[in-house]
Motif scaffolding. Structure first.
Motif, PDB file in Angstrom:
ATOM      1  N   LEU A 160       0.833  -1.193   0.000  1.00 16.55           N
ATOM      2  CA  LEU A 160       0.000   0.000   0.000  1.00 16.55           C
ATOM      3  C   LEU A 160       0.868   1.244   0.000  1.00 16.55           C
ATOM      4  N   PHE A 161       0.598   2.143  -0.943  1.00 15.32           N
ATOM      5  CA  PHE A 161       1.260   3.442  -0.982  1.00 15.32           C
ATOM      6  C   PHE A 161       0.279   4.468  -0.432  1.00 15.32           C
ATOM      7  N   SER A 162       0.678   5.151   0.649  1.00 19.39           N
ATOM      8  CA  SER A 162      -0.227   6.086   1.306  1.00 19.39           C
ATOM      9  C   SER A 162       0.583   7.230   1.890  1.00 19.39           C
ATOM     10  N   LEU A 163      -0.105   8.105   2.600  1.00 22.71           N
ATOM     11  CA  LEU A 163       0.561   9.208   3.278  1.00 22.71           C
ATOM     12  C   LEU A 163       0.459   8.976   4.784  1.00 22.71           C
ATOM     13  N   ASP A 164       1.547   9.229   5.487  1.00 24.08           N
ATOM     14  CA  ASP A 164       1.640   8.887   6.902  1.00 24.08           C
ATOM     15  C   ASP A 164       0.987   9.959   7.774  1.00 24.08           C
ATOM     16  N   ASP A 165      -0.327  10.168   7.573  1.00 25.86           N
ATOM     17  CA  ASP A 165      -1.056  11.024   8.496  1.00 25.86           C
ATOM     18  C   ASP A 165      -2.444  10.454   8.768  1.00 25.86           C
ATOM     19  N   GLY A 166      -2.557   9.166   8.633  1.00 24.53           N
ATOM     20  CA  GLY A 166      -3.777   8.446   8.968  1.00 24.53           C
ATOM     21  C   GLY A 166      -3.396   7.112   9.567  1.00 24.53           C
ATOM     22  N   PHE A 167      -4.354   6.206   9.667  1.00 21.08           N
ATOM     23  CA  PHE A 167      -4.115   4.858  10.193  1.00 21.08           C
ATOM     24  C   PHE A 167      -3.663   4.867  11.651  1.00 21.08           C
ATOM     25  N   ILE A 168      -3.810   5.988  12.346  1.00 21.95           N
ATOM     26  CA  ILE A 168      -3.345   6.039  13.723  1.00 21.95           C
ATOM     27  C   ILE A 168      -4.152   5.037  14.550  1.00 21.95           C
ATOM     28  N   GLY A 169      -3.453   4.280  15.375  1.00 25.52           N
ATOM     29  CA  GLY A 169      -4.120   3.237  16.139  1.00 25.52           C
ATOM     30  C   GLY A 169      -4.196   1.924  15.404  1.00 25.52           C
ATOM     31  N   GLY A 170      -3.651   1.860  14.198  1.00 27.70           N
ATOM     32  CA  GLY A 170      -3.621   0.615  13.456  1.00 27.70           C
ATOM     33  C   GLY A 170      -4.859   0.394  12.609  1.00 27.70           C
ATOM     34  N   VAL A 171      -4.854  -0.730  11.906  1.00 28.25           N
ATOM     35  CA  VAL A 171      -5.947  -1.097  11.019  1.00 28.25           C
ATOM     36  C   VAL A 171      -6.400  -2.512  11.348  1.00 28.25           C
ATOM     37  N   TYR A 172      -7.617  -2.802  10.979  1.00 26.09           N
ATOM     38  CA  TYR A 172      -8.077  -4.187  10.963  1.00 26.09           C
ATOM     39  C   TYR A 172      -7.932  -4.710   9.539  1.00 26.09           C
ATOM     40  N   ILE A 173      -7.274  -5.834   9.387  1.00 29.86           N
ATOM     41  CA  ILE A 173      -7.225  -6.523   8.103  1.00 29.86           C
ATOM     42  C   ILE A 173      -8.229  -7.657   8.170  1.00 29.86           C
ATOM     43  N   GLU A 174      -9.198  -7.634   7.272  1.00 34.53           N
ATOM     44  CA  GLU A 174     -10.215  -8.673   7.215  1.00 34.53           C
ATOM     45  C   GLU A 174      -9.965  -9.549   6.001  1.00 34.53           C
ATOM     46  N   ASP A 176     -11.862 -12.471   3.867  1.00 37.27           N
ATOM     47  CA  ASP A 176     -13.153 -13.141   3.645  1.00 37.27           C
ATOM     48  C   ASP A 176     -14.147 -12.812   4.761  1.00 37.27           C
ATOM     49  N   GLY A 177     -14.177 -11.543   5.160  1.00 35.88           N
ATOM     50  CA  GLY A 177     -15.160 -11.064   6.107  1.00 35.88           C
ATOM     51  C   GLY A 177     -14.834 -11.275   7.563  1.00 35.88           C
ATOM     52  N   VAL A 178     -13.662 -11.802   7.888  1.00 31.44           N
ATOM     53  CA  VAL A 178     -13.293 -12.073   9.274  1.00 31.44           C
ATOM     54  C   VAL A 178     -11.990 -11.353   9.588  1.00 31.44           C
ATOM     55  N   ARG A 179     -11.948 -10.683  10.729  1.00 37.11           N
ATOM     56  CA  ARG A 179     -10.729  -9.991  11.128  1.00 37.11           C
ATOM     57  C   ARG A 179      -9.618 -11.003  11.392  1.00 37.11           C
ATOM     58  N   ALA A 180      -8.407 -10.630  10.984  1.00 33.45           N
ATOM     59  CA  ALA A 180      -7.260 -11.535  11.120  1.00 33.45           C
ATOM     60  C   ALA A 180      -6.547 -11.368  12.451  1.00 33.45           C
ATOM     61  N   SER A 181      -7.011 -10.459  13.289  1.00 34.55           N
ATOM     62  CA  SER A 181      -6.401 -10.238  14.601  1.00 34.55           C
ATOM     63  C   SER A 181      -7.450  -9.716  15.560  1.00 34.55           C
ATOM     64  N   LYS A 182      -7.209  -9.905  16.838  1.00 36.53           N
ATOM     65  CA  LYS A 182      -8.159  -9.449  17.848  1.00 36.53           C
ATOM     66  C   LYS A 182      -8.082  -7.950  18.038  1.00 36.53           C
ATOM     67  N   VAL A 183      -6.919  -7.382  17.830  1.00 33.29           N
ATOM     68  CA  VAL A 183      -6.709  -5.942  17.978  1.00 33.29           C
ATOM     69  C   VAL A 183      -6.143  -5.399  16.668  1.00 33.29           C
ATOM     70  N   PRO A 184      -6.225  -4.094  16.446  1.00 31.10           N
ATOM     71  CA  PRO A 184      -5.707  -3.526  15.199  1.00 31.10           C
ATOM     72  C   PRO A 184      -4.223  -3.798  14.995  1.00 31.10           C
ATOM     73  N   MET A 185      -3.818  -3.855  13.731  1.00 27.41           N
ATOM     74  CA  MET A 185      -2.429  -4.099  13.350  1.00 27.41           C
ATOM     75  C   MET A 185      -1.824  -2.815  12.800  1.00 27.41           C
ATOM     76  N   SER A 186      -0.548  -2.587  13.071  1.00 27.40           N
ATOM     77  CA  SER A 186       0.128  -1.386  12.589  1.00 27.40           C
ATOM     78  C   SER A 186       0.656  -1.586  11.173  1.00 27.40           C
ATOM     79  N   LEU A 187       0.428  -0.574  10.328  1.00 22.78           N
ATOM     80  CA  LEU A 187       1.043  -0.546   9.001  1.00 22.78           C
ATOM     81  C   LEU A 187       2.224   0.422   8.980  1.00 22.78           C
ATOM     82  N   GLY A 188       2.728   0.758  10.163  1.00 30.17           N
ATOM     83  CA  GLY A 188       3.925   1.587  10.245  1.00 30.17           C
ATOM     84  C   GLY A 188       3.675   3.066  10.229  1.00 30.17           C
TER      85      GLY A 188
END
Length: 442
Positions: A160-174, A176-188
């Motif tokens: 993902l190419f983005s700008l580093d002024d969002g995603f604070i607190g991490g993201v949920y990666i889903e 097939d409709g199911v979250r891959a982690s119990k808590v948000p994951m950091s994309l740096g």
């Protein structure tokens, strides 16, 4: 006057008997139980009627596909840097139709490096936003958003190419409709304002996977794939799901939940089969109340009418009043709420309007808050087709300790509190739809 329904404490108590103690969420088919003499089928299949539905009919049709948000752990490796990890990638631009943008309107700024990105524009932070010629506004932001795409079988990486002024607190990666982690994951991302490349590696798979990245303020410039790889086709059902807008204050914004994706309204949306809710809630606001430059509900009604571009929302959920109750008389609140509900109805005669609240703090409802709630219900009763849901029994002496933080007078639920509100709201909305809308599936 139109059809109206109040789900009171007595009805809610009966509906909650099955979940006393652990407050287990009702099954996704709770409102769809067949009669005792109906043929019992394992995993019954329904055929949707061919006509284009509108309003609450759409919500009723998709109820069987709703489920409480959960997670299934998937080992995902994430690397992040200020330059791409690929030398010769396959580049998928943000406007590629195979990418679905979540959370309502998006637009492109005109200044470097922001013009490389596609920015969410769901909610107006001021009453009269200023727009650039291409439609972008610095006066607009988002509460809940993200993007979605299909990663074909045999592929396991994307960048993902983005700008580093969002995603604070991490993201949920889903997946097939199911979250891959119990808590948000950091994309740096750390709110540094620099260009950011986030490289994601999933476990290998021999089938296509539906990937969603769910966050707040999710700018996206492009997706990059290893050479020779591509994205799968857009799924038609993405565009068939209910189109619902949420209007509210900081409680619906998600304060206390820890992540926008864990707010009670987003939790509720998942439970109802709504996979792309547009949350235009603004903390501190209400029917009359403004918070600094933040507009009250009627002053940013365009965030409802324009949420899905040229498509009218199927429904709007309104949850507010707590910021109004101590500042305005019941007569003032009733008058403004009536104007607001009439303005919503003017958007479309078919759009469902469901009104919650106002919410209570740790001590629950008192007489003054009940007077405030009665004023909002009285206003709703003057407008055709506005439904109201009574939340006065949601906070009790028994459950207040796990709904709130313990800070005296703080009305913002903690994570468990948001989940409790979502469970109670699901029961109420399913009951409302069962009463109002016939099940027309075949």
């Amino acid at each position: 006057m139109g059809d109206r329904l109040r789900i009171g404490a007595g009805v809610a108590a009966l509906l909650l008997l099955a979940s006393c103690g652990d407050e287990t969420a009702p099954s996704a088919n709770a409102a769809e139980a067949p009669s005792s003499d109906a043929p019992q089928l394992e995993n019954p299949q329904h055929t949707m009627p061919p006509e284009d539905p509108r309003g609450l009919v759409v919500l009723r049709r998709w109820l069987p596909y709703g489920a409480e948000p959960g997670f299934r752990y998937v080992p995902i490796a994430i690397q992040s840097a200020n330059e791409s990890f690929y030398l010769n990638p396959e580049i998928i631009n943000y406007d590629d139709p195979r990418i679905r943008h979540l959370g309502g309107r998006h637009s492109q700024p005109s200044t470097w490096p922001r013009y490389l990105m596609w920015w969410p524009q769901a909610v107006s932070k001021v009453a009269d936003p200023a727009y650039e010629p291409n439609g972008f506004s610095h006066d607009r932001t988002s509460v809940f958003d993200g993007f979605q795409f299909v990663l074909p079988a045999g592929q396991r990486q994307f960048e993902l190419f983005s700008l580093d002024d969002g995603f604070i607190g991490g993201v949920y990666i889903e997946i097939d409709g199911v979250r891959a982690s119990k808590v948000p994951m950091s994309l740096g991302h750390g709110n540094q304002g620099a260009r950011r490349w986030s490289h994601v590696t999933l476990p290998a798979s021999d089938r296509d996977r539906d990937i969603r990245i769910v966050t707040t303020r999710a700018s996206i410039g492009e997706l990059r794939l290893p050479v020779g790889e591509t994205l799968g086709a857009r799924k038609p059902e993405w565009d068939e799901r209910p189109k619902v807008v949420i209007v509210g204050d900081s409680i619906s914004e998600g304060q206390g939940a820890g992540h926008a994706g864990d707010s009670w309204v987003i939790d509720l949306a998942y439970r109802l089969g709504i996979d792309d809710p547009v949350n235009v809630s603004l903390g501190g606001t209400g029917y009359l109340r403004r918070a600094g430059s933040r507009p009250n509900f009627r002053e940013h009604i365009a965030d409802v009418s324009e949420a899905f571009g040229g498509v009218v929302p199927d429904a709007v959920f309104v949850a507010g009043g707590i910021n109004d109750c101590a500042l305005y008389s019941a007569a003032e609140l009733e008058a403004e709420a009536a104007l607001y509900f009439n303005a919503l109805r003017a958007i479309s005669p078919d759009m469902g309007i469901v009104v919650f609240g106002p919410f209570a703090g740790p001590s629950g409802y008192d007489p003054a808050l009940q007077v405030c709630a009665d004023a909002i219900v009285a206003a709703a009763n003057t407008v055709e087709g506005v439904q109201t849901i009574d939340v006065s029994g949601w906070v009790t002496a028994e459950n207040a300790g796990h709904i709130f933080s313990g800070i005296p007078g703080d009305p913002h639920p903690v994570l468990q509190g948001h989940r409790t509100y979502a469970k109670k709201a699901e029961i109420a909305v399913r009951q409302l739809l069962a009463e109002l809308v016939p099940d027309d599936r075949q």
